[in-house]
Design a protein around this motif. Sequence first.
Motif, PDB file in Angstrom:
ATOM      1  N   ASN A 114       0.832  -1.203   0.000  1.00  0.00           N
ATOM      2  CA  ASN A 114       0.000   0.000   0.000  1.00  0.00           C
ATOM      3  C   ASN A 114       0.868   1.256   0.000  1.00  0.00           C
ATOM      4  O   ASN A 114       0.856   2.038   0.949  1.00  0.00           O
ATOM      5  CB  ASN A 114      -0.928  -0.003   1.217  1.00  0.00           C
ATOM      6  CG  ASN A 114      -1.803  -1.234   1.277  1.00  0.00           C
ATOM      7  OD1 ASN A 114      -1.468  -2.215   1.917  1.00  0.00           O
ATOM      8  ND2 ASN A 114      -2.918  -1.194   0.563  1.00  0.00           N
TER       9      ASN A 114
ATOM     10  N   GLU B  54       0.501   3.995  -1.400  1.00  0.00           N
ATOM     11  CA  GLU B  54      -0.253   5.253  -1.372  1.00  0.00           C
ATOM     12  C   GLU B  54      -0.480   5.748   0.057  1.00  0.00           C
ATOM     13  O   GLU B  54      -0.946   6.872   0.245  1.00  0.00           O
ATOM     14  CB  GLU B  54      -1.601   5.078  -2.087  1.00  0.00           C
ATOM     15  CG  GLU B  54      -2.631   4.250  -1.341  1.00  0.00           C
ATOM     16  CD  GLU B  54      -2.423   2.740  -1.445  1.00  0.00           C
ATOM     17  OE1 GLU B  54      -3.161   1.997  -0.772  1.00  0.00           O
ATOM     18  OE2 GLU B  54      -1.521   2.324  -2.218  1.00  0.00           O
ATOM     19  N   ASN B  55      -0.118   4.936   1.053  1.00  0.00           N
ATOM     20  CA  ASN B  55      -0.325   5.331   2.440  1.00  0.00           C
ATOM     21  C   ASN B  55       0.985   5.211   3.230  1.00  0.00           C
ATOM     22  O   ASN B  55       0.992   4.807   4.382  1.00  0.00           O
ATOM     23  CB  ASN B  55      -1.413   4.457   3.089  1.00  0.00           C
ATOM     24  CG  ASN B  55      -1.912   5.027   4.412  1.00  0.00           C
ATOM     25  OD1 ASN B  55      -1.936   6.242   4.607  1.00  0.00           O
ATOM     26  ND2 ASN B  55      -2.297   4.159   5.330  1.00  0.00           N
TER      27      ASN B  55
ATOM     28  N   LEU C 137      -3.940   9.099  -7.528  1.00  0.00           N
ATOM     29  CA  LEU C 137      -4.524   7.773  -7.696  1.00  0.00           C
ATOM     30  C   LEU C 137      -5.636   7.787  -8.735  1.00  0.00           C
ATOM     31  O   LEU C 137      -6.297   8.807  -8.933  1.00  0.00           O
ATOM     32  CB  LEU C 137      -5.069   7.277  -6.350  1.00  0.00           C
ATOM     33  CG  LEU C 137      -4.052   7.247  -5.200  1.00  0.00           C
ATOM     34  CD1 LEU C 137      -4.751   6.914  -3.882  1.00  0.00           C
ATOM     35  CD2 LEU C 137      -2.942   6.243  -5.485  1.00  0.00           C
TER      36      LEU C 137
ATOM     37  N   ALA D 247      -7.801   2.122  -3.971  1.00  0.00           N
ATOM     38  CA  ALA D 247      -6.880   2.891  -3.135  1.00  0.00           C
ATOM     39  C   ALA D 247      -7.424   4.288  -2.868  1.00  0.00           C
ATOM     40  O   ALA D 247      -7.379   4.778  -1.726  1.00  0.00           O
ATOM     41  CB  ALA D 247      -5.511   2.972  -3.812  1.00  0.00           C
TER      42      ALA D 247
END
Length: 384
Positions: A232, A234-235, A289, A295
């Motif tokens: 992940n 994106e985090n 994104l 996501a």
Amino acid sequence: MKKILLAFSVALVALSSCRSLKEEWDPVFTFGSNEPGEQHLYSESELSEFGFGGSFASIRELKSAYKSGGVQLSGNLWIRGQVISSDVSGNLYRELYIQDETGGIDLKLGKNSLYSEYRLGQWLYVYCDGLTLGAYNGMPQLGMAPDNTSTNEYETSYIDVQAIIDQHVFRGAYAEPLNPVVVSENDIQAAISAGYTGELWGKIVTVPGLVYGNEIFALMYPNPNMDHKNGNPENRVFLSDAGTWGIDTWAMSKSKYIEYVQSGNWDTAEVGSGATRYGPITGTPADYLAPDSKALAAFGPYANSSYKEIMVAFATANYVSHYFLIGKTEVQVRTSGYAKFADEVLDERILGGAPCDITGILSIYNGSAQFTLVDEPSVSVKIR
């Protein structure tokens, strides 16, 4: 999980053959002084009623049984060691280190305020049958088999049920705390080369003449309530490329974390992980994104907020690793955001390049040496 059967010689018995260690640390609640309450202290002769066969494996011999993926232990296997760690400062989370003459190991006991039950220097006897010998990024650990809430990246889970702890960990006599071993750059390099079986890992040591490297490592999860594993990116936000990003404290409490985020010093830090980089934290998830992606949907009402705003909204205390050098060898000093000294500023003499001697528990983390301070810096870090 692999099971193996080994026969140890020289005072050894046969063997065959923690909840997950989190990348971030949770609060450690400590109360009162570092004095355990009244408790029964076992002599070695009393252990026979629990099946003790009369001899102990050394911690070094125990470590030699490790295989990739972890080893489930069975048989009448016992180790002993003296307590070398205390969580009274809040810089350790649900773990306890013991050490014998051959090395140290991390016991994943899964409880807070362990300092109130185990005194520095106290002898502990550990019955290993049913436990799992594993590793976390190379560091030897003794705990339970991975539970069904763990991911495969963890080889042990916590021994967090008191009845199970009582079946495996027996308190022995009080003794004077162990003196730290003074180690050299060559000693550290030898341990790094040895990997898992390096004799320094899990021991209380002093590394003399360390010089601040003017570099830190920190990993933040903008929204820690969302998935934030390696899959992940994106985090995830790393502060690790170079420099200190304006961080001059040993770690950061929640309030200090917010202060750092809002300072502007991190505005160029990128969201992402590994080869996947999206852009600076001043951008939004919607900027980076795909509109129909899961996501993006996971960010919910924060999809159009900047990552910087998200980091403030979901702020938590955060660890920091400061890099020091002995010769050309890096040693990280990793401090929890929940440590009592998390927001303490590094001494200006250290920041200015003055050498210092640091005492703590030495561990291996992804092939590098890493310190855990077991006392506040005024005790653990001595400036020359």
